[in-house]
Motif scaffolding. Structure first.
Motif, PDB file in Angstrom:
ATOM      1  N   ALA A  10     -35.325 -70.833  17.510  1.00 51.07           N
ATOM      2  CA  ALA A  10     -36.654 -70.804  18.328  1.00 51.07           C
ATOM      3  C   ALA A  10     -36.259 -70.041  19.606  1.00 51.07           C
ATOM      4  CB  ALA A  10     -37.168 -72.339  18.151  1.00 51.07           C
ATOM      5  N   GLY A  11     -35.309 -70.517  20.328  1.00 52.05           N
ATOM      6  CA  GLY A  11     -34.873 -69.835  21.364  1.00 52.05           C
ATOM      7  C   GLY A  11     -34.724 -68.391  21.356  1.00 52.05           C
ATOM      8  N   GLU A  67     -40.653 -83.254  26.530  1.00 50.34           N
ATOM      9  CA  GLU A  67     -41.266 -82.313  27.511  1.00 50.34           C
ATOM     10  C   GLU A  67     -40.138 -81.944  28.362  1.00 50.34           C
ATOM     11  OE1 GLU A  67     -44.921 -83.534  29.343  1.00 50.34           O
ATOM     12  OE2 GLU A  67     -45.949 -83.842  27.541  1.00 50.34           O
ATOM     13  N   SER A  68     -38.932 -81.828  28.210  1.00 44.72           N
ATOM     14  CA  SER A  68     -37.983 -81.623  29.206  1.00 44.72           C
ATOM     15  C   SER A  68     -38.360 -80.268  29.822  1.00 44.72           C
ATOM     16  CB  SER A  68     -36.726 -81.636  28.540  1.00 44.72           C
ATOM     17  OG  SER A  68     -36.217 -83.138  28.892  1.00 44.72           O
ATOM     18  N   TYR A  69     -38.642 -79.416  28.607  1.00 47.95           N
ATOM     19  CA  TYR A  69     -38.792 -77.857  28.961  1.00 47.95           C
ATOM     20  C   TYR A  69     -39.697 -77.742  30.175  1.00 47.95           C
ATOM     21  CZ  TYR A  69     -43.273 -77.883  26.585  1.00 47.95           C
ATOM     22  OH  TYR A  69     -44.664 -78.343  26.071  1.00 47.95           O
ATOM     23  N   LYS A  70     -40.695 -78.800  30.431  1.00 42.49           N
ATOM     24  CA  LYS A  70     -41.671 -78.632  31.667  1.00 42.49           C
ATOM     25  C   LYS A  70     -40.816 -78.890  33.093  1.00 42.49           C
ATOM     26  CE  LYS A  70     -45.405 -79.990  29.026  1.00 42.49           C
ATOM     27  NZ  LYS A  70     -47.011 -80.670  29.154  1.00 42.49           N
ATOM     28  N   ILE A  71     -39.756 -79.665  32.858  1.00 43.57           N
ATOM     29  CA  ILE A  71     -39.229 -79.794  33.917  1.00 43.57           C
ATOM     30  C   ILE A  71     -37.637 -79.659  34.118  1.00 43.57           C
ATOM     31  CG2 ILE A  71     -40.756 -81.539  34.905  1.00 43.57           C
ATOM     32  CD1 ILE A  71     -38.765 -83.663  33.758  1.00 43.57           C
ATOM     33  N   ILE A 131     -42.419 -78.884  21.395  1.00 39.05           N
ATOM     34  CA  ILE A 131     -42.366 -77.416  21.002  1.00 39.05           C
ATOM     35  C   ILE A 131     -40.621 -76.994  20.591  1.00 39.05           C
ATOM     36  CG2 ILE A 131     -43.939 -76.402  22.618  1.00 39.05           C
ATOM     37  CD1 ILE A 131     -41.847 -75.035  24.347  1.00 39.05           C
ATOM     38  N   PRO A 132     -40.551 -76.107  19.483  1.00 40.12           N
ATOM     39  CA  PRO A 132     -39.324 -76.158  19.103  1.00 40.12           C
ATOM     40  C   PRO A 132     -38.296 -75.257  20.112  1.00 40.12           C
ATOM     41  CG  PRO A 132     -40.902 -74.781  17.825  1.00 40.12           C
ATOM     42  CD  PRO A 132     -41.780 -75.611  18.857  1.00 40.12           C
ATOM     43  N   GLU A 133     -38.760 -74.719  21.120  1.00 38.81           N
ATOM     44  CA  GLU A 133     -37.858 -73.761  21.924  1.00 38.81           C
ATOM     45  C   GLU A 133     -37.604 -75.066  23.274  1.00 38.81           C
ATOM     46  OE1 GLU A 133     -41.274 -73.035  21.469  1.00 38.81           O
ATOM     47  OE2 GLU A 133     -40.972 -71.589  20.027  1.00 38.81           O
ATOM     48  N   VAL A 172     -34.290 -75.813  28.038  1.00 42.20           N
ATOM     49  CA  VAL A 172     -33.615 -76.815  28.849  1.00 42.20           C
ATOM     50  C   VAL A 172     -32.135 -76.138  28.979  1.00 42.20           C
ATOM     51  CG1 VAL A 172     -32.213 -79.061  28.850  1.00 42.20           C
ATOM     52  CG2 VAL A 172     -34.759 -78.924  28.179  1.00 42.20           C
ATOM     53  N   HIS A 173     -31.453 -75.601  27.950  1.00 45.20           N
ATOM     54  CA  HIS A 173     -29.887 -74.862  28.004  1.00 45.20           C
ATOM     55  C   HIS A 173     -30.255 -73.852  28.855  1.00 45.20           C
ATOM     56  CE1 HIS A 173     -26.118 -73.565  26.354  1.00 45.20           C
ATOM     57  NE2 HIS A 173     -26.714 -72.675  26.944  1.00 45.20           N
ATOM     58  N   ASN A 174     -31.148 -72.918  28.860  1.00 45.05           N
ATOM     59  CA  ASN A 174     -31.341 -71.779  29.559  1.00 45.05           C
ATOM     60  C   ASN A 174     -31.494 -72.022  30.924  1.00 45.05           C
ATOM     61  OD1 ASN A 174     -31.522 -68.866  29.468  1.00 45.05           O
ATOM     62  ND2 ASN A 174     -33.677 -69.031  30.122  1.00 45.05           N
ATOM     63  N   ALA A 175     -32.175 -73.238  31.310  1.00 47.10           N
ATOM     64  CA  ALA A 175     -32.412 -73.462  32.914  1.00 47.10           C
ATOM     65  C   ALA A 175     -31.182 -74.199  33.572  1.00 47.10           C
ATOM     66  CB  ALA A 175     -33.612 -74.331  32.874  1.00 47.10           C
TER      67      ALA A 175
END
Lengths: 467, 447
Positions: free
Chosen positions: A376-377, A307-311, A339-341, A346-349
């Motif tokens: 996926a990204g 869930e890193s993508y959420k934060i 999720i596969p993205e 995370v990288h994009n952030a």
């Protein structure tokens, strides 16, 4: 193997205390500040005996080169000498006399792949009960155990990671049964008779911690604390409070009995041991970040961070890496929102993204896992170059493990840990063709003699097979 | 926006649900089966033949009626231009738990196994199938349109009856219930049977003998006494295996165990067997080929994870294939609920092996067949699913690239000729968190 059951049951432990392994800066940090009566504690009682194997000056010529830090060179030249990367450049870089020249036209060169999360050796193959040495699941906190004391160097998984995955360095962690599972160890992926023969010289130790479902399930099922997430935090905080007191006395030279677990925690508080925290959910990661601040330590990396993508913003601001699978999800509640993205988001952030395996099979295909995450990204509209995505497998894990000054990219002076791929490493059709570790050729697909066979495999069905 | 998608889907279901509730016949066309033609394709039939350029596939009432180059689109059939992209049959998962598991570690959502049941062989997984489970849509988006669904362990040696399902976005995912019985021998069977391989073989034989007794005189069969190995329901299920009505899928790994199974099956000539797992198959490939038994194997096992897998190698499938074994890929004990799309990656890896000295792999055409018509053939349903040959169900995927390549994904998916929504809960999550920063309201309001 049943990977899911491995995950669910995964528990390991190692723990320990003492200072970090060897490296210059870390060793300096362990020196007592007051010379008083502080007992002399050997910070490195199980030292590495690894030495680079013999090498010849080698020039890889004509390949597409990913340097591991985001750089890409077409028709590149990479020079390896005396175990180090000597130079890297385009076709204009001359190959000095005396170098073995390898025509790498149409192929790709990358730094050696680094897996920040492996249990090879402490959950080796065959996965029989007698080999289950990854979780000291007898107490919620076991900072006193060290993963290196469980490692079976004859695990056939090491050679598979080398030959199929181009893995040149890997961190072996205790499992996740315990809140504090113990110390990790970083290895060079070379066959050896002893763990010390694989131990990465100068790599700092890590401390494995675990959030969430595993500790509360393992101990809750035994009717003891922790049985809830709040119990997880309570035990952690109490233990950190004890560690702070242990450290205070140690730094002040006050007499106290040696406590092997507390020695490790004190070294974390001193900044010499890196925290590798198994933590899936975004909300729990945020709590851990606050806990680290409360007690004055730093989290290097959240592992399995589905869930890193959420934060991702919080992780960027906290300068914490996320070690992630490309696409695992759904095997337990805390992985339900995977999720596969994730990696790409995370990288994009602007946060530090790492692709890890936690698996004896996926460690053989980390390049493919990165490729899936990249794809996926891109489908989500996030443009990341292949050269940048290569960071997820090289410099980012190296940084998170504290070995980025030594390996993880093709910079002159760094260890010559290098993979020659027979095609683009982001393609499913590509395999490592040769792998060098400290400049020594340790795998060559075209030379059956350069294919390690562990003691366990000797004389068994399939000995020396391509695998 | 995802709320809008979801309500649209529910409306569709409402319109078709009642009709579908009565459509249980084997391979009957779905009530909403569609007619469509896809043209200008790099067309992969899925039977091991090479892709053809500028191909067309015509689906009428949910079935393929023609596919190939030079196929004309009949008048009145709506047509989709594939713009030269790969068009293939949907992936057929050779081993899966899709539809019967939502979250492995949450028991209430996991209907794979029933180790405390009084029944074993009679357990039929089909009533558990839940097409709304999130793994269905996620796997469909990976290009998987059909799957063999296996029961997990039961209280006895036999696990129960598995099914063929579709992954379409409709309320009925069952294609065929009771397609096969599943039994695990080797180390697992030994453990279940009391501790040894001979005990497992004996139990296998005795349970089938009781089933035969039941078949000869059902009225006289007790099935309740203490020394009875089978309840009446289990006996009835095994009778279906014995007389060949249900196929028997047998999980076995070690070379010597494979030979044991081949010998054992010689005693039961009407059984229609398929071998599953088969990690050491390459060591006895000629014997498997001679016995004519199809295989669904793990593709990339190369570790001696157990002592019955010491000979594990990624060349296993390639070597078996070279020896004449009919072999397909299945994710045996390997992400078999949530990541059925790994079948494509594994097939691609088998192609990669053809470039490695000393290794055995598959050609691209063979590799693609090993995840489409291959599993269907191993289950005896390749006349209905797994390829785009005429007569097969209209499960078609249009891809944005080579379907075995890691960067590729479906751009259109048809199940029974019905265009599928390209949506999932995962994509909803992704869209909500493309940026994690919250605006004037918490992101819980972002739908």
């Amino acid at each position: 193997m049943n990977r899911i059951s491995t995950l669910l049951l995964s528990v390991a432990a190692v723990g320990g205390l003492t200072a970090c392994s060897s490296g210059g800066t870390t060793a300096a940090n362990t020196a007592p500040r007051s010379s008083a009566a502080r007992p002399v504690i050997d910070p490195n009682p199980y030292p590495s005996t690894y030495r680079a194997y013999p090498s010849v000056p080698t020039a890889l010529v004509g390949a597409t080169v990913f340097d591991g830090e985001g750089g890409r060179i077409e028709n590149g030249v990479v020079l390896l000498r005396d175990g180090k990367v000597e130079a890297i450049g385009d076709a204009g870089l001359a190959v000095p006399e005396g170098f073995t020249r390898i025509d790498a036209t149409g192929k790709f060169v990358t730094p050696g792949i680094i897996d920040i999360h492996s249990h090879l050796g402490d959950y080796p193959s065959p996965g029989v009960e007698a080999h289950s040495d990854g979780n000291e699941a007898t107490d919620p906190t076991t900072p006193e155990v060290w993963a290196e004391h469980s490692i079976w160097p004859q695990d056939p998984g090491f050679s598979r990671a080398l030959a199929n995955g181009g893995v040149t360095a890997l961190q072996i962690l205790p499992g996740s049964a315990n809140l504090m599972g113990g110390r990790s160890v970083t290895l060079k992926n070379v066959p050896a008779r002893t763990m010390q023969g694989m131990k990465f010289p100068g790599a700092p130790y890590g401390l494995k911690m675990a959030c969430g479902e595993n500790p509360k399930r393992v101990y809750g099922s035994r009717g003891r604390m922790p049985s809830t997430r709040m119990g997880n935090l309570a035990v952690n905080r109490q233990t950190w409070a004890q560690a702070a007191e242990y450290r205070r006395k140690a730094d002040a030279g006050e007499p106290q009995a040696r406590n092997i677990g507390m020695e490790t925690l004190a070294e974390v508080l001193r900044g010499n041991i890196l925290i590798h925290n198994h933590c899936y959910r975004a909300d729990e990661m945020a709590i851990v970040i606050d806990m680290a601040e409360e007690f004055g330590y730093k989290v290097s990396t959240f592992h399995h961070a589905v869930e890193s993508y959420k934060i991702a913003d919080l992780l960027r601001e906290s300068n914490i890496c996320s070690a992630m699978w490309a696409d695992w999800w759904g095997f337990k509640m805390e992985s339900y929102d995977g999720i596969p993205e994730n990696v790409a988001l995370v990288h994009n952030a602007g946060a530090c993204a790492i692709v890890h395996s936690d698996d004896a099979n996926q460690i053989q295909r980390l390049n493919q896992e990165a490729a899936k995450a990249l794809a996926a990204g891109r489908r989500a509209g996030i443009t990341i170059s292949e050269a940048d995505a290569m960071r997820w497998l090289t410099i980012n894990p190296a940084r998170a493990m504290g070995i980025d000054m030594m390996t993880g990219s093709l910079r002159p002076g760094k260890m010559a840990d290098v993979v020659l791929w027979n095609g683009n490493p982001f393609s499913v059709y590509t395999r490592p063709e040769r792998v060098w570790i400290d400049g020594a050729l340790m795998f060559d697909a075209y030379n059956p003699r350069l294919r390690p066979v562990s003691d366990f495999e000797l004389g068994q069905p399939g000995e020396g097979d391509v695998k | 926006m995802s709320a809008a998608r979801r309500s649209k889907r529910l409306t569709l279901w409402g319109a078709t649900g009642i009709a579908l509730a009565f459509a249980g016949a084997l391979f009957a066309a779905k009530a909403n089966a569609q007619t469509v033609a896809i043209t200008n394709a790099r067309l992969v039939i899925g039977d091991g033949t090479a892709p053809v350029e500028n191909g067309t596939v015509v689906i009428r009432n949910g079935r393929v009626v023609a596919a190939g180059a030079g196929v004309a689109v009949p008048a009145g059939v709506p047509s989709v231009d594939a713009a030269g992209q790969y068009v293939t049959p949907g992936i057929v998962a050779g081993f899966s738990r899709v539809g019967i598991v939502e979250v492995e570690a949450v028991d209430g959502t996991n209907d794979a196994s029933a180790p405390s049941s009084v029944f074993n062989a009679a357990i039929d997984i089909s009533p558990a199938l839940n097409p709304l489970g999130t793994p269905v849509a996620v796997n469909r988006l990976a290009g998987v349109t059909r799957a063999l669904v296996y029961p997990g362990r039961s209280s006895g040696l036999f696990n129960g009856r598995g099914a063929l399902v579709d992954l379409g976005d409709d309320p009925d995912m069952l294609t065929r219930a009771g397609l096969f019985q599943y039994v695990e021998l080797g180390e697992t069977g030994a453990r279940r049977a009391g501790g040894s391989r001979p005990a497992a073989i004996l139990l296998f034989r005795q349970m089938l003998a009781e089933a035969r007794d039941f078949g000869r005189n059902p009225a006289a069969y007790d099935g309740r006494s203490r020394d009875s190995l089978l309840t009446r329901a289990d006996a009835e299920a095994l009778l279906r295996v014995l007389d060949g009505r249900d196929r028997l899928f047998i999980k076995v790994e070690r070379a010597s165990d494979i030979l044991s199974v081949i010998r054992l099956l010689g005693e039961f000539p009407q059984i229609r067997p398929t071998l599953v797992g088969v990690t050491e198959g390459w060591q006895v490939a000629p014997q498997i080929a001679a016995a004519g038994i199809p295989v669904i194997a793990s593709a990339l096992n190369d570790l001696p994870d157990t002592f019955e897998q010491l000979g594990a190698t990624q060349s296993n499938i390639g070597r078996m294939r070279a020896a004449g074994v009919s072999v397909a890929i299945g994710l045996v004990d390997d992400n078999e609920t949530h990541k059925l799309g790994y079948a494509r990656q594994y097939a691609g890896n088998l192609v990669a092996l053809t470039r490695m000295p000393g290794a055995s792999g598959l050609s691209w055409d063979q590799a693609f067949a090993s995840i489409t018509s291959g599993p269907a053939a191993a289950a005896g349903v390749d006349a209905d699913v797994g390829s785009l040959r005429p007569g097969r169900v209209g499960d078609v995927v249009i891809w944005d690239g080579d379907p075995l390549e890691l960067s590729s994904a479906p751009v259109a998916i048809y199940v029974d000729g019905v265009a599928q929504p390209l949506t999932s809960r995962q994509l909803d999550l992704r869209d909500r968190y493309l940026s994690p920063v919250e605006g004037d309201l918490p992101n819980a309001y972002d739908r």
